[in-house]
Write a protein that holds these residues in place. Structure first.
Motif, PDB file in Angstrom:
ATOM      1  N   ILE A 189       0.856  -1.183   0.000  1.00  0.00           N
ATOM      2  CA  ILE A 189       0.000   0.000   0.000  1.00  0.00           C
ATOM      3  C   ILE A 189       0.893   1.235   0.000  1.00  0.00           C
ATOM      4  CG2 ILE A 189      -1.852   1.244   1.178  1.00  0.00           C
ATOM      5  CD1 ILE A 189      -2.611  -1.326   2.572  1.00  0.00           C
ATOM      6  N   ASP A 190       0.669   2.127  -0.922  1.00  0.00           N
ATOM      7  CA  ASP A 190       1.471   3.341  -1.003  1.00  0.00           C
ATOM      8  C   ASP A 190       1.475   4.061   0.345  1.00  0.00           C
ATOM      9  OD1 ASP A 190       2.321   6.057  -1.514  1.00  0.00           O
ATOM     10  OD2 ASP A 190       2.053   5.630  -3.642  1.00  0.00           O
ATOM     11  N   TYR A 191       2.666   4.389   0.851  1.00  0.00           N
ATOM     12  CA  TYR A 191       2.776   5.015   2.174  1.00  0.00           C
ATOM     13  C   TYR A 191       2.007   6.328   2.270  1.00  0.00           C
ATOM     14  CZ  TYR A 191       6.469   1.672   3.369  1.00  0.00           C
ATOM     15  OH  TYR A 191       7.169   0.534   3.636  1.00  0.00           O
ATOM     16  N   SER A 192       1.880   7.048   1.160  1.00  0.00           N
ATOM     17  CA  SER A 192       1.177   8.329   1.204  1.00  0.00           C
ATOM     18  C   SER A 192      -0.310   8.156   1.501  1.00  0.00           C
ATOM     19  CB  SER A 192       1.333   9.073  -0.133  1.00  0.00           C
ATOM     20  OG  SER A 192       0.707   8.351  -1.185  1.00  0.00           O
ATOM     21  N   LEU A 193      -0.821   6.930   1.329  1.00  0.00           N
ATOM     22  CA  LEU A 193      -2.239   6.685   1.541  1.00  0.00           C
ATOM     23  C   LEU A 193      -2.594   6.345   2.986  1.00  0.00           C
ATOM     24  CD1 LEU A 193      -3.021   4.550  -1.649  1.00  0.00           C
ATOM     25  CD2 LEU A 193      -3.536   6.962  -1.272  1.00  0.00           C
ATOM     26  N   TRP A 194      -1.573   5.918   3.783  1.00  0.00           N
ATOM     27  CA  TRP A 194      -1.952   5.489   5.124  1.00  0.00           C
ATOM     28  C   TRP A 194      -0.957   5.888   6.222  1.00  0.00           C
ATOM     29  CZ3 TRP A 194       0.628   1.323   7.807  1.00  0.00           C
ATOM     30  CH2 TRP A 194       1.649   0.704   7.065  1.00  0.00           C
ATOM     31  N   THR A 195       0.078   6.660   5.899  1.00  0.00           N
ATOM     32  CA  THR A 195       1.014   7.101   6.937  1.00  0.00           C
ATOM     33  C   THR A 195       1.082   8.620   6.973  1.00  0.00           C
ATOM     34  OG1 THR A 195       2.933   7.093   5.455  1.00  0.00           O
ATOM     35  CG2 THR A 195       2.413   5.024   6.594  1.00  0.00           C
ATOM     36  N   GLN A 196       1.424   9.153   8.141  1.00  0.00           N
ATOM     37  CA  GLN A 196       1.523  10.605   8.271  1.00  0.00           C
ATOM     38  C   GLN A 196       2.847  11.143   7.729  1.00  0.00           C
ATOM     39  OE1 GLN A 196       0.049  12.837  11.657  1.00  0.00           O
ATOM     40  NE2 GLN A 196      -0.702  10.943  12.590  1.00  0.00           N
TER      41      GLN A 196
END
Length: 351
Positions: free
Chosen positions: A162-169
């Motif tokens: 999952i692309d980090y930009s979609l679920w991490t701050q």
């Protein structure tokens, strides 16, 4: 209310194979109010979207878009009644949301990972692709999917896909404003409590009434003012002023606020436009279109014994010439209630 946006979609009514031009089935409805449109211009460039099931006589789903002001108050800005959550219904809702309420560039949309939302946001002509808009996942839904899908080391590989930009701050470029879930959407269920079983017109009126009350409740009062230092204390109160919802010290000179973010003017602007009384129905413009009626196919099954799905054959057809038999002794001429065996057992039991 003048300036309100209401987009109605219907489907044809067919009688005997012919389209009835005088009637149409209700299919979908999008609506929003002028104060909501104006309010979003002064809110965070973020919108949370979610759907909640209706539980009245007819099935369907209520889609909601939620914003948040600079004082972390949630604010519903748009609604839609659709047949369910799918790519077509989400496209209908999000296209009108973008057109009428949220045209700002660089907007962030927080949602779950529903395939219908994904298809609507990724449509080439939908206006939701970067850099015009960005998407983020609700981490609560990601965690729930994670726990259900994996029980072994493969979980790390799944998360990394999952692309980090979609679920991490640390990869969101500050667009999330700290929002990791769609909880602000879930909270709106309390605002709309008791309206999801209402007919369409009553449900729309209920959203108008609840929002009008919400806008009225956001009152601010200056309690202390220091002219020499250009400082004052502002209190957020209920309309009667009997209950304080929060108090902050604001400095006009240094443009600072105790809340940590100097957005006082923006917060005031969110609720500047109030809800005017609606025009009585007798003064509405004349309507010459088809009569909109509920689609019987969308009606919920009645409570009680479920319908049989068994495929019946000739063996299941009763002969109408044969007399009915008792369900207890299987003899003709009487029913189970008047069966002699039932009376005999009662007499024996009495002894």
């Amino acid at each position: 209310m003048p300036g309100s946006v209401a987009i109605l979609r219907t489907s044809p009514v067919r009688v005997g194979g012919q389209v009835d031009e005088t009637q149409a089935y209700f299919h979908r409805l999008f609506w929003t109010f002028p104060p909501c449109i104006e309010a979003f211009r002064h809110c965070k460039p973020l919108v949370s979207i979610d759907g909640t099931h209706l539980y009245g006589k007819y099935g369907g789903t209520l889609l909601i878009a939620i914003a948040q002001d600079g004082n972390s108050n949630i604010l519903p800005v748009a609604f839609a009644l659709v047949e369910g959550e799918n790519a077509e219904s989400w496209t209908f809702f999000l296209s009108h949301l973008r057109q009428h309420v949220t045209p700002q560039p660089g907007l962030l949309v927080i949602s779950d990972r529903h395939n219908g939302i994904k298809a609507a946001l990724e449509a080439p002509d939908g206006g939701w692709l970067p850099p015009a808009a960005y998407r983020a996942f609700c981490i609560r839904h990601v965690a729930a999917n994670f726990a259900l899908t994996f029980k072994d080391p493969a979980m790390c590989e799944w998360a990394n896909r999952i692309d980090y930009s979609l679920w991490t701050q640390h990869r969101d470029d500050g667009r999330r404003f700290g929002h990791m879930t769609t909880n602000i959407s879930e909270c709106v269920n309390s605002i709309l409590k008791g309206v999801r079983n209402l007919p369409v017109s009553s449900l729309v009126k209920a959203t108008y009434g609840r929002l009008a009350k919400l806008f009225t409740a956001k009152c601010f009062a200056v309690t202390l003012y220091d002219r020499d230092n250009s400082e004052f204390t502002v209190a957020e109160t209920t309309p009667t002023g009997s209950f304080s919802l929060g108090s902050y010290r604001v400095s006009l000179a240094s443009r600072t606020c105790d809340c940590g973010v100097y957005q006082i003017s923006s917060v005031f602007s969110v609720y500047r436009m109030g809800f005017t009384p609606p025009i009585p129905e007798g003064f509405w413009p004349p309507y010459d279109g088809p009569t909109v009626i509920p689609d019987p196919a969308k009606r919920r099954a009645r409570e009680g014994r479920p319908r049989s799905t068994r495929i019946r054959t000739n063996m299941d057809e009763a002969d109408p010439n044969q007399p009915k038999r008792c369900g207890l002794c299987r003899q003709p001429g009487h029913t189970r209630r008047s069966c002699p065996q039932l009376g005999g057992s009662s007499h024996t039991g009495g002894q």
